[in-house]
Write a protein that holds these residues in place. Structure first.
Motif, mmCIF file in Angstrom:
data_model
loop_
_atom_site.group_PDB
_atom_site.id
_atom_site.type_symbol
_atom_site.label_atom_id
_atom_site.label_comp_id
_atom_site.label_asym_id
_atom_site.label_seq_id
_atom_site.Cartn_x
_atom_site.Cartn_y
_atom_site.Cartn_z
ATOM 1 N N LYS A 100 31.042 -39.693 -1.062
ATOM 2 C CA LYS A 100 30.278 -38.626 -1.710
ATOM 3 C C LYS A 100 29.273 -39.176 -2.712
ATOM 4 O O LYS A 100 28.199 -38.597 -2.902
ATOM 5 N N THR A 113 20.459 -35.878 -2.372
ATOM 6 C CA THR A 113 20.618 -34.440 -2.536
ATOM 7 C C THR A 113 20.055 -34.066 -3.900
ATOM 8 O O THR A 113 20.448 -34.637 -4.908
ATOM 9 N N ARG A 139 23.117 -22.965 -6.222
ATOM 10 C CA ARG A 139 22.439 -24.148 -5.669
ATOM 11 C C ARG A 139 23.347 -25.373 -5.792
ATOM 12 O O ARG A 139 23.462 -26.167 -4.871
ATOM 13 N N HIS A 147 26.137 -25.147 -3.258
ATOM 14 C CA HIS A 147 25.603 -25.477 -1.933
ATOM 15 C C HIS A 147 25.438 -26.990 -1.783
ATOM 16 O O HIS A 147 25.823 -27.571 -0.760
ATOM 17 N N ASN A 148 24.852 -27.632 -2.799
ATOM 18 C CA ASN A 148 24.663 -29.086 -2.761
ATOM 19 C C ASN A 148 25.992 -29.809 -2.624
ATOM 20 O O ASN A 148 26.112 -30.772 -1.856
ATOM 21 N N GLU A 149 26.996 -29.372 -3.359
ATOM 22 C CA GLU A 149 28.315 -29.991 -3.267
ATOM 23 C C GLU A 149 28.901 -29.836 -1.867
ATOM 24 O O GLU A 149 29.520 -30.764 -1.343
ATOM 25 N N VAL A 159 27.164 -29.543 0.923
ATOM 26 C CA VAL A 159 26.402 -30.444 1.802
ATOM 27 C C VAL A 159 26.906 -31.873 1.648
ATOM 28 O O VAL A 159 27.121 -32.583 2.647
ATOM 29 N N ILE A 160 27.109 -32.305 0.410
ATOM 30 C CA ILE A 160 27.596 -33.671 0.164
ATOM 31 C C ILE A 160 28.978 -33.856 0.775
ATOM 32 O O ILE A 160 29.250 -34.873 1.422
ATOM 33 N N HIS A 185 30.277 -32.223 3.317
ATOM 34 C CA HIS A 185 30.135 -32.238 4.784
ATOM 35 C C HIS A 185 29.626 -33.584 5.280
ATOM 36 O O HIS A 185 30.161 -34.145 6.238
ATOM 37 N N ARG A 186 28.583 -34.112 4.630
ATOM 38 C CA ARG A 186 28.048 -35.422 5.017
ATOM 39 C C ARG A 186 29.104 -36.515 4.895
ATOM 40 O O ARG A 186 29.207 -37.391 5.753
ATOM 41 N N GLU A 232 31.729 -36.106 7.656
ATOM 42 C CA GLU A 232 31.097 -36.468 8.922
ATOM 43 C C GLU A 232 31.008 -37.997 9.062
ATOM 44 O O GLU A 232 31.357 -38.557 10.109
ATOM 45 N N LYS A 257 22.218 -40.571 4.926
ATOM 46 C CA LYS A 257 21.286 -40.166 5.992
ATOM 47 C C LYS A 257 20.045 -41.055 6.033
ATOM 48 O O LYS A 257 18.910 -40.585 5.937
#
Length: 168
Positions: free
Chosen positions: A92, A99, A112, A115-117, A119-120, A122-123, A126, A161
């Protein structure tokens, strides 16, 4: 690109063009300049002359964190993980690099930031799945065997990414 160490020329007019989507290996004996090349690409050290670009964006003499934000991720021969963090927390950290996070968002814990947390997170998950460490996400990183610590470093790089990934 050219890189000298005193009278020793480590990279002498190196010209390398790697098209998008291509996996390129740099091989050679000890002392042939492989690490010097990776250091110059990532900003860990600077070339003396030349140009380094990703998609036309000049990287020459930029600081490593700026190069990372422009899409280059790198691992090192010596493992550099955060031993006291969990596996997922290690990844993370890298996922957060690209991000957009503001201090205001963090302090107010607004939508916001949430949401950013997400996304982080999930990445990171993954990337851990890609390298086969998904089941070890909550383990302390220091408890991983050496080979899995190496995979953790790769997952961390992937979570940012990158457009270019350089592993040593």
């Amino acid at each position: 690109m050219t890189k000298r160490f005193g009278g020793l020329v480590a990279l002498d007019g190196l010209d390398l063009d790697i098209p998008r989507g291509v996996v390129q290996a740099i091989i050679g004996p000890n002392g042939s300049g492989k690490t010097t090349l990776l250091n110059a690409l990532s900003g860990a050290s600077h070339a003396d002359a030349g140009s380094i670009q990703i998609d036309g964006q000049e990287l020459f003499r930029l600081k490593p964190h700026r190069i990372a934000r422009l899409g280059l991720a790198r691992t090192f021969q010596t493992i550099r993980i955060f031993n006291n963090l969990s596996v997922i927390e290690n990844v993370k950290v890298a996922g957060a690099c690209n991000t957009p996070i503001s201090l205001f968002d963090i302090v107010t814990e607004n939508a916001r930031q949430k949401h950013n947390e997400a996304v982080i997170e999930h990445r990171a998950r993954e990337a851990l799945e890609v390298v086969g460490l998904g089941a070890r996400a909550n383990d302390r990183a220091a408890l991983l065997p050496y080979a899995q610590q190496r995979l953790l470093e790769i997952a961390r790089a992937l979570a940012s990414k990158p457009d270019v990934f350089a592993a040593r």
